[in-house]
Design an enzyme around this catalytic site. Structure first.
Site, mmCIF file in Angstrom:
data_model
loop_
_atom_site.group_PDB
_atom_site.id
_atom_site.type_symbol
_atom_site.label_atom_id
_atom_site.label_comp_id
_atom_site.label_asym_id
_atom_site.label_seq_id
_atom_site.Cartn_x
_atom_site.Cartn_y
_atom_site.Cartn_z
ATOM 1 N N SER A 37 0.851 -1.191 0.000
ATOM 2 C CA SER A 37 0.000 0.000 0.000
ATOM 3 C C SER A 37 0.882 1.234 0.000
ATOM 4 O O SER A 37 1.644 1.459 0.951
ATOM 5 C CB SER A 37 -0.886 0.022 1.242
ATOM 6 O OG SER A 37 -1.392 1.341 1.416
ATOM 7 N N HIS A 78 -1.289 -1.388 -4.205
ATOM 8 C CA HIS A 78 -2.545 -1.082 -3.514
ATOM 9 C C HIS A 78 -2.633 0.431 -3.306
ATOM 10 O O HIS A 78 -1.711 1.057 -2.774
ATOM 11 C CB HIS A 78 -2.573 -1.832 -2.178
ATOM 12 C CG HIS A 78 -3.866 -1.714 -1.435
ATOM 13 N ND1 HIS A 78 -4.978 -2.475 -1.742
ATOM 14 C CD2 HIS A 78 -4.223 -0.941 -0.382
ATOM 15 C CE1 HIS A 78 -5.957 -2.174 -0.902
ATOM 16 N NE2 HIS A 78 -5.529 -1.234 -0.073
ATOM 17 N N ASP A 120 -4.838 3.431 -1.787
ATOM 18 C CA ASP A 120 -5.872 3.735 -0.789
ATOM 19 C C ASP A 120 -6.448 5.130 -0.995
ATOM 20 O O ASP A 120 -5.775 6.132 -0.726
ATOM 21 C CB ASP A 120 -5.276 3.646 0.621
ATOM 22 C CG ASP A 120 -5.088 2.204 1.055
ATOM 23 O OD1 ASP A 120 -6.067 1.438 1.001
ATOM 24 O OD2 ASP A 120 -3.956 1.843 1.444
ATOM 25 N N MET A 156 -8.973 7.926 0.134
ATOM 26 C CA MET A 156 -9.765 8.355 1.299
ATOM 27 C C MET A 156 -10.287 9.768 1.057
ATOM 28 O O MET A 156 -9.559 10.624 0.550
ATOM 29 C CB MET A 156 -8.892 8.338 2.550
ATOM 30 C CG MET A 156 -8.234 6.986 2.801
ATOM 31 S SD MET A 156 -7.341 6.971 4.346
ATOM 32 C CE MET A 156 -6.543 5.360 4.246
ATOM 33 N N HIS A 208 -8.491 0.836 -3.748
ATOM 34 C CA HIS A 208 -9.383 0.607 -2.606
ATOM 35 C C HIS A 208 -10.059 1.936 -2.296
ATOM 36 O O HIS A 208 -9.433 2.836 -1.740
ATOM 37 C CB HIS A 208 -8.535 0.093 -1.428
ATOM 38 C CG HIS A 208 -9.279 0.006 -0.131
ATOM 39 N ND1 HIS A 208 -8.641 -0.200 1.076
ATOM 40 C CD2 HIS A 208 -10.604 0.085 0.166
ATOM 41 C CE1 HIS A 208 -9.535 -0.243 2.048
ATOM 42 N NE2 HIS A 208 -10.734 -0.064 1.516
ATOM 43 N N MET A 234 -12.238 4.294 -0.292
ATOM 44 C CA MET A 234 -12.892 4.580 0.996
ATOM 45 C C MET A 234 -13.558 5.931 0.810
ATOM 46 O O MET A 234 -13.108 6.957 1.352
ATOM 47 C CB MET A 234 -11.844 4.591 2.119
ATOM 48 C CG MET A 234 -11.348 3.198 2.464
ATOM 49 S SD MET A 234 -9.743 3.191 3.292
ATOM 50 C CE MET A 234 -8.656 3.170 1.864
ATOM 51 N N MET A 253 -11.095 -6.003 5.681
ATOM 52 C CA MET A 253 -10.308 -5.079 6.497
ATOM 53 C C MET A 253 -9.958 -5.753 7.821
ATOM 54 O O MET A 253 -10.849 -6.201 8.547
ATOM 55 C CB MET A 253 -11.102 -3.800 6.791
ATOM 56 C CG MET A 253 -11.417 -2.932 5.585
ATOM 57 S SD MET A 253 -9.998 -2.474 4.583
ATOM 58 C CE MET A 253 -8.978 -1.585 5.766
ATOM 59 N N ASP A 307 -6.392 -6.650 4.447
ATOM 60 C CA ASP A 307 -5.800 -5.313 4.451
ATOM 61 C C ASP A 307 -5.729 -4.755 5.880
ATOM 62 O O ASP A 307 -6.763 -4.499 6.487
ATOM 63 C CB ASP A 307 -6.677 -4.413 3.563
ATOM 64 C CG ASP A 307 -6.113 -3.019 3.381
ATOM 65 O OD1 ASP A 307 -5.047 -2.718 3.913
ATOM 66 O OD2 ASP A 307 -6.777 -2.226 2.670
HETATM 67 C C1 DX5 Z 1 -6.214 1.427 5.794
HETATM 68 C C2 DX5 Z 1 -5.767 1.049 4.402
HETATM 69 C C3 DX5 Z 1 -4.651 0.098 4.336
HETATM 70 C C4 DX5 Z 1 -3.378 0.555 4.958
HETATM 71 C C5 DX5 Z 1 -2.680 -0.645 5.488
HETATM 72 O O1 DX5 Z 1 -7.391 2.154 5.688
HETATM 73 O O2 DX5 Z 1 -6.847 0.482 3.685
HETATM 74 O O3 DX5 Z 1 -4.419 -0.329 2.995
HETATM 75 O O4 DX5 Z 1 -2.513 1.204 4.081
HETATM 76 O O5 DX5 Z 1 -1.561 -0.195 6.154
HETATM 77 P P1 DX5 Z 1 -0.740 -1.119 7.145
HETATM 78 O O6 DX5 Z 1 -0.197 -2.257 6.344
HETATM 79 O O7 DX5 Z 1 0.293 -0.194 7.642
HETATM 80 O O8 DX5 Z 1 -1.716 -1.588 8.193
HETATM 81 ZN ZN ZN Z 2 -6.453 -0.462 1.641
#
Ligand code: DX5
Ligand code: ZN
Length: 227
Positions: A10, A35, A37, A39, A74, A76, A145, A183
């Site tokens: 990620s 990956h 992310d 947000m 991903h 969010m 998650m 994840d």
């Molecule tokens: C959290 C993300 C993850 C995050 C995981 O909302 O969806 O993808 O980057 O990070 P680590 O591996 O540090 O838990």
């Molecule tokens: Zn993620």
């Protein structure tokens, strides 16, 4: 038959001032997927990057010999559809969203598929998998998650293992080729247990980007998976 495991770093934990180099470097270190992310400071209390960054990184998402490395988006975000379309245009390969963030889950899945991407559904730690009763035939990825979404560097929630087992059973019953990705909080010390529960794809942010030697971490994860 043993599954083909995929490690998906990620870039949430990468150096944002040098994202293109970070993507290239983690791929040279053995990443299978990238990956991404997304947000929106609405569905989750944090704000990251949008489709323009994805488009800028797309040329970096390939191996030294030119093989494309899938970009695993991903989302969010809420609402889902408009941004999902923008990410499809920006070069995403997989696009996953949280079913509770879409008013019309089936339509959101169809929208992603119609634009040539592989749709996935994401489940928060307390979310039930029941929606899969109705849409498992329409998706290519289930993302569980193992932390609450919004931030990297959190601890793995152990109850996720039971959910991984439940999701694996549903995939087997469907007879379809669906990736089961986990994840949050994954590292060398717990990746084997997550695989044993039935996962085949592993997101890792801080565990990889938090160390200077990305290849060392990815190799150690692969050895743990091979044991
Ligand atoms: C959290 C993300 C993850 C995050 C995981 O909302 O969806 O993808 O980057 O990070 P680590 O591996 O540090 O838990
Ligand atoms: Zn993620």
């Amino acid at each position: 038959m043993s599954p083909t495991y995929r490690i998906a770093p990620s870039i949430l934990s990468a150096d944002f001032a040098r994202l293109g180099d970070e993507v290239s470097q983690v791929i040279a270190s053995g990443a299978d997927w990238i990956h991404f992310d997304v947000m929106d400071n609405h569905y989750v209390p944090n704000l990251t990057f949008g489709p323009m960054i994805c488009e800028a990184l797309k040329p970096h998402a390939k191996t030294a010999d030119g093989q494309a490395v899938p970009i695993d988006v991903h989302l969010m975000v809420q609402p889902v559809d408009e941004l999902a379309s923008a990410f499809a245009r920006a070069g995403a390969d997989y696009i996953s969203f949280h079913p509770d963030a879409s008013t019309h889950v089936h339509r959101s899945i169809q929208n992603i598929r119609a634009q040539g991407c592989k749709p996935g559904l994401v489940f928060n730690p307390a979310a039930t998998l029941d929606v899969l009763d109705w849409v498992i035939d329409d998706i290519d990825l289930i993302l569980l998650m193992s932390v609450n979404p919004g931030f990297g560097g959190q601890s793995f929630i152990d109850g996720t293992l039971r959910k991984v087992e439940a999701a694996r059973k549903r995939i087997e019953a469907s007879g379809r080729d669906i990736r089961l990705e986990v994840d949050g909080g994954i590292k060398e010390s717990n990746i084997r247990a997550v695989a044993d529960a039935g996962a085949d794809t592993f997101v890792a942010g801080s565990a990889i980007f938090g160390k200077p030697d990305y290849k060392g971490v990815i190799d150690a994860m692969r050895s743990a998976l091979a044991r």
